[in-house]
Design a protein around this motif. Structure first.
Motif, PDB file in Angstrom:
ATOM      1  N   ILE A  88       0.839  -1.248   0.072  1.00  0.00           N
ATOM      2  CA  ILE A  88      -0.151  -0.105  -0.080  1.00  0.00           C
ATOM      3  C   ILE A  88       0.864   1.188   0.088  1.00  0.00           C
ATOM      4  CG2 ILE A  88      -1.647   1.540   1.358  1.00  0.00           C
ATOM      5  CD1 ILE A  88      -2.747  -1.478   2.258  1.00  0.00           C
ATOM      6  N   ARG A  89       1.135   1.810  -1.234  1.00  0.00           N
ATOM      7  CA  ARG A  89       1.830   3.027  -1.280  1.00  0.00           C
ATOM      8  C   ARG A  89       1.494   4.159  -0.535  1.00  0.00           C
ATOM      9  NH1 ARG A  89       6.147  -0.093  -2.777  1.00  0.00           N
ATOM     10  NH2 ARG A  89       6.709   0.152  -5.054  1.00  0.00           N
ATOM     11  N   GLU A  90      -0.106   4.086  -0.719  1.00  0.00           N
ATOM     12  CA  GLU A  90      -0.649   5.365   0.198  1.00  0.00           C
ATOM     13  C   GLU A  90      -1.950   5.023   0.510  1.00  0.00           C
ATOM     14  OE1 GLU A  90       0.264   8.745  -2.563  1.00  0.00           O
ATOM     15  OE2 GLU A  90      -0.806  10.099  -1.237  1.00  0.00           O
ATOM     16  N   LEU A  91      -2.455   5.500   1.721  1.00  0.00           N
ATOM     17  CA  LEU A  91      -3.833   5.476   2.174  1.00  0.00           C
ATOM     18  C   LEU A  91      -3.908   6.253   3.375  1.00  0.00           C
ATOM     19  CD1 LEU A  91      -6.422   3.540   2.434  1.00  0.00           C
ATOM     20  CD2 LEU A  91      -5.471   2.346   4.137  1.00  0.00           C
ATOM     21  N   GLY A 105      -1.878   8.384   8.107  1.00  0.00           N
ATOM     22  CA  GLY A 105      -2.194   7.148   7.137  1.00  0.00           C
ATOM     23  C   GLY A 105      -0.593   6.746   6.703  1.00  0.00           C
ATOM     24  N   ILE A 106      -1.011   5.879   5.619  1.00  0.00           N
ATOM     25  CA  ILE A 106       0.325   5.531   4.784  1.00  0.00           C
ATOM     26  C   ILE A 106       0.608   6.297   3.810  1.00  0.00           C
ATOM     27  CG2 ILE A 106       1.142   3.563   3.535  1.00  0.00           C
ATOM     28  CD1 ILE A 106      -0.701   1.932   5.167  1.00  0.00           C
ATOM     29  N   ARG A 107       2.040   6.616   3.764  1.00  0.00           N
ATOM     30  CA  ARG A 107       2.393   7.752   2.630  1.00  0.00           C
ATOM     31  C   ARG A 107       3.797   7.382   2.068  1.00  0.00           C
ATOM     32  NH1 ARG A 107       2.993  13.130   4.903  1.00  0.00           N
ATOM     33  NH2 ARG A 107       3.437  13.902   2.721  1.00  0.00           N
ATOM     34  N   LYS A 108       4.007   8.104   1.019  1.00  0.00           N
ATOM     35  CA  LYS A 108       5.398   8.145   0.560  1.00  0.00           C
ATOM     36  C   LYS A 108       5.659   9.575   0.350  1.00  0.00           C
ATOM     37  CE  LYS A 108       5.453   6.259  -3.514  1.00  0.00           C
ATOM     38  NZ  LYS A 108       6.228   5.996  -4.912  1.00  0.00           N
ATOM     39  N   LEU A 109       6.797  10.097   0.853  1.00  0.00           N
ATOM     40  CA  LEU A 109       7.509  11.478   0.634  1.00  0.00           C
ATOM     41  C   LEU A 109       8.934  11.429   0.257  1.00  0.00           C
ATOM     42  CD1 LEU A 109       9.297  12.257   3.397  1.00  0.00           C
ATOM     43  CD2 LEU A 109       6.943  12.329   4.344  1.00  0.00           C
ATOM     44  N   PHE A 110       9.234  12.544  -0.049  1.00  0.00           N
ATOM     45  CA  PHE A 110      10.764  12.713  -0.450  1.00  0.00           C
ATOM     46  C   PHE A 110      11.562  14.044  -0.045  1.00  0.00           C
ATOM     47  CE2 PHE A 110      14.142  14.174  -3.504  1.00  0.00           C
ATOM     48  CZ  PHE A 110      14.769  13.004  -3.640  1.00  0.00           C
ATOM     49  N   ILE A 122      15.164   9.757   4.251  1.00  0.00           N
ATOM     50  CA  ILE A 122      14.894   8.423   5.440  1.00  0.00           C
ATOM     51  C   ILE A 122      13.793   7.864   5.787  1.00  0.00           C
ATOM     52  CG2 ILE A 122      15.110   9.881   7.452  1.00  0.00           C
ATOM     53  CD1 ILE A 122      17.292   7.991   8.409  1.00  0.00           C
ATOM     54  N   ILE A 123      12.693   8.738   5.598  1.00  0.00           N
ATOM     55  CA  ILE A 123      11.354   8.491   6.229  1.00  0.00           C
ATOM     56  C   ILE A 123      10.821   7.207   5.771  1.00  0.00           C
ATOM     57  CG2 ILE A 123       9.021   8.915   6.169  1.00  0.00           C
ATOM     58  CD1 ILE A 123      10.639  10.682   7.979  1.00  0.00           C
ATOM     59  N   ASN A 124      10.982   6.830   4.345  1.00  0.00           N
ATOM     60  CA  ASN A 124      10.466   5.567   3.861  1.00  0.00           C
ATOM     61  C   ASN A 124      11.440   4.425   3.372  1.00  0.00           C
ATOM     62  OD1 ASN A 124       8.505   8.014   2.644  1.00  0.00           O
ATOM     63  ND2 ASN A 124       7.226   6.001   2.447  1.00  0.00           N
ATOM     64  N   GLN A 125      10.986   3.380   3.722  1.00  0.00           N
ATOM     65  CA  GLN A 125      12.007   2.284   3.521  1.00  0.00           C
ATOM     66  C   GLN A 125      11.957   1.920   1.869  1.00  0.00           C
ATOM     67  OE1 GLN A 125      14.508   0.259   3.629  1.00  0.00           O
ATOM     68  NE2 GLN A 125      13.769  -0.534   5.589  1.00  0.00           N
ATOM     69  N   THR A 126      13.046   1.747   1.616  1.00  0.00           N
ATOM     70  CA  THR A 126      13.422   1.269   0.086  1.00  0.00           C
ATOM     71  C   THR A 126      12.781   0.104  -0.354  1.00  0.00           C
ATOM     72  OG1 THR A 126      15.561   2.548  -0.176  1.00  0.00           O
ATOM     73  CG2 THR A 126      15.177   0.798  -1.607  1.00  0.00           C
ATOM     74  N   ASP A 127      12.229   0.104  -1.645  1.00  0.00           N
ATOM     75  CA  ASP A 127      11.654  -1.047  -2.286  1.00  0.00           C
ATOM     76  C   ASP A 127      12.449  -1.729  -3.135  1.00  0.00           C
ATOM     77  OD1 ASP A 127      10.078  -3.237  -3.004  1.00  0.00           O
ATOM     78  OD2 ASP A 127       8.414  -1.980  -3.753  1.00  0.00           O
ATOM     79  N   LEU A 128      13.686  -2.355  -2.598  1.00  0.00           N
ATOM     80  CA  LEU A 128      14.682  -2.814  -3.581  1.00  0.00           C
ATOM     81  C   LEU A 128      14.513  -3.833  -4.585  1.00  0.00           C
ATOM     82  CD1 LEU A 128      17.725  -1.960  -3.561  1.00  0.00           C
ATOM     83  CD2 LEU A 128      18.344  -4.048  -2.248  1.00  0.00           C
ATOM     84  N   VAL A 129      13.416  -4.734  -4.411  1.00  0.00           N
ATOM     85  CA  VAL A 129      13.084  -5.701  -5.347  1.00  0.00           C
ATOM     86  C   VAL A 129      12.257  -4.829  -6.421  1.00  0.00           C
ATOM     87  CG1 VAL A 129      12.750  -7.597  -3.883  1.00  0.00           C
ATOM     88  CG2 VAL A 129      10.889  -6.341  -4.181  1.00  0.00           C
ATOM     89  N   GLU A 135      15.111   4.146  -5.891  1.00  0.00           N
ATOM     90  CA  GLU A 135      14.204   5.245  -5.806  1.00  0.00           C
ATOM     91  C   GLU A 135      12.640   4.901  -5.364  1.00  0.00           C
ATOM     92  OE1 GLU A 135      14.784   8.246  -7.243  1.00  0.00           O
ATOM     93  OE2 GLU A 135      16.848   8.204  -7.718  1.00  0.00           O
ATOM     94  N   ASP A 136      12.450   3.526  -5.573  1.00  0.00           N
ATOM     95  CA  ASP A 136      11.181   3.056  -5.180  1.00  0.00           C
ATOM     96  C   ASP A 136      11.086   2.670  -3.719  1.00  0.00           C
ATOM     97  OD1 ASP A 136       9.460   2.493  -7.926  1.00  0.00           O
ATOM     98  OD2 ASP A 136      11.348   1.911  -8.327  1.00  0.00           O
ATOM     99  N   LYS A 137      10.019   3.428  -2.986  1.00  0.00           N
ATOM    100  CA  LYS A 137       9.898   3.339  -1.607  1.00  0.00           C
ATOM    101  C   LYS A 137       8.396   2.521  -1.360  1.00  0.00           C
ATOM    102  CE  LYS A 137      13.495   5.807  -1.045  1.00  0.00           C
ATOM    103  NZ  LYS A 137      14.858   5.075  -0.364  1.00  0.00           N
ATOM    104  N   LEU A 138       8.608   1.940  -0.099  1.00  0.00           N
ATOM    105  CA  LEU A 138       7.590   1.492   0.593  1.00  0.00           C
ATOM    106  C   LEU A 138       6.675   2.297   1.281  1.00  0.00           C
ATOM    107  CD1 LEU A 138       9.143  -1.791   1.768  1.00  0.00           C
ATOM    108  CD2 LEU A 138       7.531  -1.809  -0.174  1.00  0.00           C
ATOM    109  N   GLY A 139       5.230   2.157   1.362  1.00  0.00           N
ATOM    110  CA  GLY A 139       4.455   3.200   2.080  1.00  0.00           C
ATOM    111  C   GLY A 139       4.703   3.346   3.428  1.00  0.00           C
ATOM    112  N   GLN A 140       4.871   4.374   4.381  1.00  0.00           N
ATOM    113  CA  GLN A 140       5.313   4.357   5.602  1.00  0.00           C
ATOM    114  C   GLN A 140       3.848   4.994   6.264  1.00  0.00           C
ATOM    115  OE1 GLN A 140       8.164   4.053   7.533  1.00  0.00           O
ATOM    116  NE2 GLN A 140       6.534   4.487   9.429  1.00  0.00           N
ATOM    117  N   PRO A 141       3.396   4.300   7.492  1.00  0.00           N
ATOM    118  CA  PRO A 141       2.597   4.598   8.327  1.00  0.00           C
ATOM    119  C   PRO A 141       3.060   5.830   9.077  1.00  0.00           C
ATOM    120  CG  PRO A 141       2.841   2.273   8.582  1.00  0.00           C
ATOM    121  CD  PRO A 141       4.042   2.842   7.671  1.00  0.00           C
TER     122      PRO A 141
END
Lengths: 395, 356
Positions: A88-91, A105-110, A122-129, A135-141
């Motif tokens: 869930i990239r965003e909710l 909620g769950i968000r991505k930011l840069f 540093i806020i979002n975890q990297t979606d390395l796969v 550059e791709d990130k997992l949604g962060q609550p």
């Protein structure tokens, strides 16, 4: 929140009304990922086909001062079961007022200004796969309150819920040894490991865009602990420790020049270090009145830990050129080299994109490694040159 | 009579507003148009007793060809040109012309009776009036459909939303939000414009959630792949140009001042532009753009002006034709809204990130 629930209720019961009250958009795509050399591990493959979908449901009310967004994400990948993943990239629910903004909620930011790497982000975890470029990130609550004043914007973050980094599986690439994510270790247990706190102050002072941030919580970048199990097999176990990270980012915009700096100081039980990216981008606009923009980028990447398994970029230069045709198809190309001053390892990166018709887009990425000595941690990637091609349909 | 005068002033104001809107969002031409001052206009009207003008009508298609012809003739043989126009004109706004003449005679505020030292002073007075009339709308927003056509007639469409806030004694603040093509949906462009100092600009890229401060040096480059350059769409400020009054001329049946504006800001793609300003409403009807080699590059025309808040004129349509490559871009404006109480908060980096 009641409004959200009611709206969701309406969404379910009266789908016809979606067209009026709700925006539905997103994209679907097919990707081909080809590796030009045979893998180090014969369980890996030379070609991977995958499909991706990322729809977005958006609704706003209260004269645009409140909104709701839901962005699920799914990729199915051939061979690599770890790369087949849902997120869930965003909710998010958002409320905007004149002097503050609240997001729950769950968000991505840069955060950040440089191109070669994003130290302060540093806020979002990297979606390395998803992509090796981090550059791709997992949604962060989170709960994020932004206070907006004449002296700048102060963002306060309560990050509720830690996300572990994703890594390619046994059959996936790029990887050295498969990461044993099922046995990840943490410095803290329970709720402490899940909570993180951060703030960022940002301000514009004339030509200068300035940001200062601090983060306390579980590190998004794991350390790797290599062990052998009872059968003598090597295992690589990610270890997430608690860190304090202070970050500074600034960009000076003068004429065609962008001068950039990102710097962090990170401290944990095991290490204290400083890292920085500094550089420039200069753009020649509308070259020969053709609409073509040509940008030249130079950045220096420093890490006080030096040649170390934990970082690839400790004394490296980026040199890159960016072409933007500014045509109807928004054709763009970025080509660059990062070379390691100490080990003389070279990393080539090409990214290009072009729209076809009004709804299709083609993305090309090619990454090559060369001249990597055994002493450089990038040695593990020496046979992982690859070309990624994605065709997506946007709706 | 006084009513008529006030109406014409309102119209001019509207036109000015329209111009400023366009400028901020994407339509510099609009701003240009608005720039021209009304004071001189009235004077002009009085001075210009062209019998032809009465007959002259507005036809959207004629202005371009006519204008070209006109431009070639540096010497203002107005009568010939006007006559040409009249032949082509379809609708005859007969009422308008007589009104104008009458109005101009009666209007008090107009600097009709001022004796200008030279054509530059007169041009500046006209522009100042255009600017004056398009002041006070505070904020405005509109939806925009952009149709790009190549030489073969293939079309691509973009949808945008524009928000603009008037800033006293400085350039306007504007926010452009792209809705299509879908792959750039949510991309937004924030600009704080200034007369001669560099603009401040930020771009938001929704896929990576990134706000980028970008160089505002790119004046002449294409906006979204269209025939409009960034400078064609930035907000109009009087100080951006030096002006020279060339002549009077009838375009599409409307009495106009023809003014040459020379960019004073750096990195413009133009040596000069020629503006046709409605004498009655003080709004821009047409702009010719001359490239760095001083040859005619593009022509922009404005159509379907409507008046908002009883004062500010805004066009429903702008057309830009590139004479070099045969491409054209049409901007269709709809749902203009004014004075919605937008503050600077609607034009900061936070707003950029959540713009829809």
């Amino acid at each position: 929140m009641n409004k959200i629930i009611i709206n969701l209720f309406v969404l379910v019961l009266f789908p016809v009304q979606i067209t009026y009250a709700w925006e539905f958009s997103g994209y679907v795509g097919v990707e081909n990922l080809t590796f030009t050399q045979n893998p180090i591990d014969n369980r890996q493959h030379n070609n991977y086909v995958s499909g991706v979908i990322e729809p977005e449901i958006y609704h706003e009310w209260d004269d645009g001062n409140q909104s709701f967004a839901f962005v699920p994400y799914f990729r199915y990948s051939q061979h690599d079961s770890r790369r087949t993943h849902f997120d869930i990239r965003e909710l998010t629910w958002m409320k905007v007022a004149e002097t503050w903004e609240l997001r729950v909620g769950i968000r991505k930011l840069f955060w950040g200004v440089t191109e070669s790497q994003h130290l302060i982000n540093i806020i979002n975890q990297t979606d390395l796969v998803e992509n090796t470029d981090t550059e791709d990130k997992l949604g962060q609550p989170m709960i994020n309150l932004a206070l907006i004043n004449d002296w700048g914007t102060l963002d306060l973050f309560l990050l509720t819920g830690f996300r572990e980094r994703t890594f390619p599986g046994v059959e996936g690439r790029l990887r050295a040894l498969p990461i044993d994510i099922d046995n990840a270790r943490f410095e803290k247990r329970g709720i402490e490991r899940h909570m993180a706190y951060a703030f960022r102050w940002s301000q514009i002072i004339g030509d200068l865009d300035l940001g200062f941030s601090h983060f306390y919580g579980t590190n998004r970048d794991p350390l790797f602990q290599v062990e052998s199990d009872k059968f003598g097999n090597l295992r690589v176990i990610p270890y997430y420790e608690m860190i304090n990270q202070t970050g500074l980012d600034l960009q000076l915009t003068k004429g065609g020049w962008l001068w950039k700096l990102e710097a962090i100081f990170r401290s944990s039980k095991t290490d204290n270090y400083f890292a920085s990216t500094a550089g420039f981008e200069y753009t020649f606009f509308d070259v020969y009145e053709t609409g073509l923009d040509i940008g030249i980028l130079g950045e220096y990447l420093y890490d006080s830990r030096g040649q170390n398994f934990q970082t690839l970029f400790e004394d490296d230069f980026l040199v890159a050129v960016r072409f933007a045709l500014n045509d109807v198809q928004s054709t763009e190309l970025l080509a660059g080299i990062i070379f390691d001053r100490t080990s003389s390892a070279k990393f080539y990166n090409i990214e290009a994109s072009r729209r076809f018709g009004d709804s299709f887009k083609l993305d090309l990425e090619a990454r090559f490694f060369s001249g990597i000595p055994k002493t450089d941690p990038a040695y593990l990637l020496r046979d992982d040159d690859h070309v990624r091609l994605e065709l997506s349909y946007h709706f | 009579m006084s009513k008529l005068n006030s109406i014409t002033i309102f119209i001019l104001m509207l036109l000015i507003n329209n111009l400023s809107w366009a400028g901020e969002d994407e339509n510099q031409g609009g701003f240009f148009q608005s720039i021209f001052g009304s004071d001189t206009q009235q004077q002009e009207d009085v001075i210009e007793p062209n019998p032809v003008t009465n007959d002259s009508s507005k036809s959207d298609k004629t202005p371009l060809s006519v204008s070209n012809e006109l431009q070639k003739n540096t010497n203002p043989d107005n009568t010939d040109e006007n006559s040409v126009i009249t032949e082509k004109t379809i609708h005859s706004p007969e009422k308008q012309l007589p009104k104008q003449v009458i109005d101009s005679g009666q209007t008090k505020s107009e600097p009709a009776e001022i004796n200008y030292k030279d054509s530059k002073e007169k041009a500046l007075a006209i522009i100042m009036e255009v600017d004056r009339r398009d002041t006070g709308w505070l904020d405005s927003q509109a939806k925009l459909k952009m149709i790009l056509r190549n030489r073969q007639g293939n079309e691509h469409t973009r949808h945008l939303k524009m928000k603009i806030m008037e800033v006293q004694d400085d350039g306007d603040k504007s926010l452009s939000i792209f809705n299509s093509p879908k792959d750039i949906k949510g991309t937004a462009f924030l600009s704080f414009t200034h007369a001669l100092d560099p603009d401040e600009q930020w771009l938001y890229l929704p896929a990576v959630k990134r706000v980028k401060r970008i160089s505002s040096r790119n004046k002449s480059g294409p906006y979204l792949g269209s025939e409009f350059a960034f400078e064609d769409l930035s907000s109009f400020e009087v100080k951006k140009y030096k002006y020279n009054y060339l002549r009077d001329e009838v375009v599409a049946g409307i009495d106009c001042f023809v003014i040459e504006a020379t960019p004073q800001y750096k990195h413009s793609g133009y040596t000069r532009t020629t503006l046709w300003i409605d004498k009655k409403r003080y709004i821009v009807l047409k702009i010719d753009y001359y490239d760095r080699k001083n040859s005619l590059l593009k022509t922009q025309t404005f159509h379907g002006y409507n008046q908002y808040l009883m004062q500010y004129w805004r066009p429903d349509e702008m057309r830009m034709v590139n004479h070099n490559n045969g491409k054209s871009t049409t901007l269709l404006w709809e749902n203009y809204q004014f004075r919605k109480g937008l503050t600077k908060r609607a034009f900061d980096r936070n707003a950029l990130k959540r713009a829809r």
